[in-house]
Design a protein around this motif. Structure first.
Motif, PDB file in Angstrom:
ATOM      1  N   THR A   1      -2.542  -2.124   8.302  1.00  0.00           N
ATOM      2  CA  THR A   1      -2.196  -1.591   9.612  1.00  0.00           C
ATOM      3  C   THR A   1      -3.326  -0.734  10.192  1.00  0.00           C
ATOM      4  OG1 THR A   1       0.166  -1.719   9.256  1.00  0.00           O
ATOM      5  CG2 THR A   1      -0.587   0.021  10.710  1.00  0.00           C
TER       6      THR A   1
ATOM      7  N   SER B   1      -7.741   5.391   7.431  1.00  0.00           N
ATOM      8  CA  SER B   1      -6.825   5.250   6.296  1.00  0.00           C
ATOM      9  C   SER B   1      -5.730   6.302   6.363  1.00  0.00           C
ATOM     10  CB  SER B   1      -7.597   5.397   4.978  1.00  0.00           C
ATOM     11  OG  SER B   1      -6.710   5.391   3.885  1.00  0.00           O
ATOM     12  N   GLN B   2      -4.504   5.845   6.425  1.00  0.00           N
ATOM     13  CA  GLN B   2      -3.373   6.782   6.429  1.00  0.00           C
ATOM     14  C   GLN B   2      -3.459   7.675   5.199  1.00  0.00           C
ATOM     15  OE1 GLN B   2      -0.130   8.771   5.394  1.00  0.00           O
ATOM     16  NE2 GLN B   2      -0.294   6.886   4.218  1.00  0.00           N
ATOM     17  N   SER B   3      -3.508   7.050   4.021  1.00  0.00           N
ATOM     18  CA  SER B   3      -3.451   7.802   2.764  1.00  0.00           C
ATOM     19  C   SER B   3      -4.771   8.483   2.425  1.00  0.00           C
ATOM     20  CB  SER B   3      -3.089   6.851   1.627  1.00  0.00           C
ATOM     21  OG  SER B   3      -4.121   5.876   1.469  1.00  0.00           O
TER      22      SER B   3
ATOM     23  N   THR C   1      -7.141   4.514  -0.231  1.00  0.00           N
ATOM     24  CA  THR C   1      -7.250   3.068  -0.408  1.00  0.00           C
ATOM     25  C   THR C   1      -8.620   2.699  -0.997  1.00  0.00           C
ATOM     26  OG1 THR C   1      -5.711   2.734   1.401  1.00  0.00           O
ATOM     27  CG2 THR C   1      -7.106   0.854   0.818  1.00  0.00           C
TER      28      THR C   1
ATOM     29  N   VAL D   1       6.784   2.177   3.328  1.00  0.00           N
ATOM     30  CA  VAL D   1       5.562   1.392   3.073  1.00  0.00           C
ATOM     31  C   VAL D   1       5.003   0.851   4.392  1.00  0.00           C
ATOM     32  CG1 VAL D   1       4.674  -0.728   2.015  1.00  0.00           C
ATOM     33  CG2 VAL D   1       6.068   0.852   0.659  1.00  0.00           C
TER      34      VAL D   1
ATOM     35  N   ALA E   1       2.704  -1.843  -1.946  1.00  0.00           N
ATOM     36  CA  ALA E   1       2.693  -0.424  -2.310  1.00  0.00           C
ATOM     37  C   ALA E   1       2.207   0.374  -1.115  1.00  0.00           C
ATOM     38  CB  ALA E   1       1.774  -0.204  -3.502  1.00  0.00           C
TER      39      ALA E   1
HETATM   40  C1  BG6 Z   1      -1.405  -1.066   2.135  1.00  0.00           C
HETATM   41  C2  BG6 Z   1      -0.096  -0.698   2.727  1.00  0.00           C
HETATM   42  O1  BG6 Z   1      -1.518  -1.931   1.164  1.00  0.00           O
HETATM   43  O2  BG6 Z   1      -2.458  -0.259   2.538  1.00  0.00           O
HETATM   44  C3  BG6 Z   1      -0.284  -0.919   4.222  1.00  0.00           C
HETATM   45  O3  BG6 Z   1       0.969  -1.495   2.224  1.00  0.00           O
HETATM   46  C4  BG6 Z   1      -1.451  -0.073   4.716  1.00  0.00           C
HETATM   47  O4  BG6 Z   1       0.899  -0.548   4.901  1.00  0.00           O
HETATM   48  C5  BG6 Z   1      -2.731  -0.353   3.920  1.00  0.00           C
HETATM   49  O5  BG6 Z   1      -1.677  -0.334   6.070  1.00  0.00           O
HETATM   50  C6  BG6 Z   1      -3.828   0.629   4.222  1.00  0.00           C
HETATM   51  O6  BG6 Z   1      -3.437   1.925   3.784  1.00  0.00           O
HETATM   52  P1  BG6 Z   1      -4.172   3.202   4.233  1.00  0.00           P
HETATM   53  O7  BG6 Z   1      -3.501   4.333   3.497  1.00  0.00           O
HETATM   54  O8  BG6 Z   1      -5.611   3.056   3.834  1.00  0.00           O
HETATM   55  O9  BG6 Z   1      -4.044   3.319   5.707  1.00  0.00           O
END
Ligand code: BG6
Length: 367
Positions: A60, A105-107, A110, A156, A361
């Motif tokens: 996303t 990146s949300q988290s 990644t 998720v 995940a």
């Molecule tokens: C994933 C999630 O695998 O990681 C997705 O299931 C997300 O929903 C993607 O968009 C990227 O994550 P992030 O934390 O880097 O934005």
């Protein structure tokens, strides 16, 4: 902790007006004339030295980066490429010290995105992180960090993190433009003023959720559908398609509306649902003619279109969901909301675990 909502995803969808306000807070001047991003340590000279931008992200966040490309190119006139992080390093990208690499990146954890960040730094590029987690790996390793104040996202399927990333791109686009002089003051004020309206416009869409539930129930009986759009509508189509696949497991494909006739038009059969995003006025005519192509093959078309364009659009489609009108460049921050709700209700209709879809995940720390 779901605050009365049945699922985290629904709670997070409804938190978006607040997430927009929190991400803008303190960054837009009171008179809507300028943006101040004090956390970004680039000097005006460094900003003027940026020759190109690479946006790198996964899932996303990558889709937010597709909108970010248009935002930066339109506002700052700097060429932008957007890549998925797992592909970026292996295509020998031309990363130079005058490249700005933006990782989204949300988290902030990644693995693919982090590896891309490190590759960018090894090549001497400056790295800006757009992330939702203060102190995350991506935030720690980047040169500059723009935090999206969406608050913790548990489901998720990403919703409020994605839209907050859009807000961050709008702010950053204006920040670049005001430093580079690529936008007239009146245009900057127009964008920032329109951005203040976005939270209320999202609220207006959320109030229509019952209609979107009906749409979702009718989609949930299908095995296949299409999302089409042009320009930023295509970027939103891709996000809408991903969201639906992630949580309802219903297959869909997002297609640039004008490209369908060069590709998979043969898959448009009687009764297949097509969700068409029609928010870009300068592209109406072209998109409507693409809608006619799918209608002629029996598709059932739902248009997501601006309020005020109903008369023009509704005669070409079967159903129309009107969204409050904003500036064309800002429309993804409104038009994605009905798609999130359709996905949510479709997932419910097929009886899935909305917040924890199979095989996915929230944060993926392997490459
Ligand atoms: C994933 C999630 O695998 O990681 C997705 O299931 C997300 O929903 C993607 O968009 C990227 O994550 P992030 O934390 O880097 O934005």
């Amino acid at each position: 902790e779901k605050a009365g909502f049945d699922h985290f995803m629904l709670k997070e969808i409804y938190e978006q007006p607040k997430a927009y306000r929190d991400t803008m807070r303190g960054r837009v001047s009171e008179d809507n004339n300028s943006v101040s991003l004090t956390e970004i340590g680039m000097t005006a000279e460094q900003v003027k030295g940026i020759r190109k931008v690479h946006i790198v992200a996964c899932g996303t966040a990558y889709h937010a980066g597709l909108v970010g490309k248009t935002v930066i190119e339109r506002m700052a006139r700097i060429p932008v490429e957007t890549d998925v992080a797992s592909e970026y390093r292996y295509r020998s990208p031309i990363i130079t010290p005058d490249t700005l690499v933006i990782v989204v990146s949300q988290s902030g954890e990644t693995a693919d995105t982090l590896a891309a960040l490190r590759e960018a730094k090894r090549n001497g590029a400056r790295v800006l992180a757009i992330t939702n987690v203060v102190g995350s790996s991506v935030a720690r390793e980047a040169d500059d960090v723009l935090i999206t104040w969406a608050g913790p996202e548990i489901a998720v399927a990403s919703t409020k993190a994605y839209t907050s990333q859009l807000i961050a791109f709008y702010l950053f686009g204006v920040y670049l433009a005001q430093t580079l002089g690529t936008m007239e003051q009146a245009a900057i004020t127009e964008v920032l003023t329109a951005m203040q309206q976005l939270p209320e416009q999202v609220e207006a869409v959320l109030e229509q959720s019952a209609v979107l539930k009906q749409v979702a129930d009718s989609i949930a009986v299908h095995k296949n559908l299409f999302f089409i759009g042009r320009g930023v509508d295509f970027a939103v189509a891709q996000e809408g398609s991903l969201k639906l696949k992630e949580i309802s497991y219903i297959h869909s494909e997002a297609y640039a509306a004008g490209e369908l006739k060069h590709g998979t038009l043969a898959l448009i059969e009687d009764g297949i649902p097509v969700i068409a995003l029609v928010t870009q006025e300068e592209l109406y005519e072209k998109t409507l003619s693409n809608i006619k192509e799918v209608k002629a093959r029996g598709a059932h078309v739902l248009a997501i279109a601006n309020a005020g364009s109903e008369v023009e659009v509704s005669k070409s489609v079967d159903e129309l969901f009107a969204i409050p009108k904003t500036l064309p460049i800002l429309s993804p921050a409104v038009s994605v909301i009905p798609l999130q709700l359709i996905s949510y209700y479709a997932s419910l209709a097929v009886g899935n675990d909305v917040d924890k879809p199979r095989n996915l995940a929230k944060s993926v720390t392997v490459e």
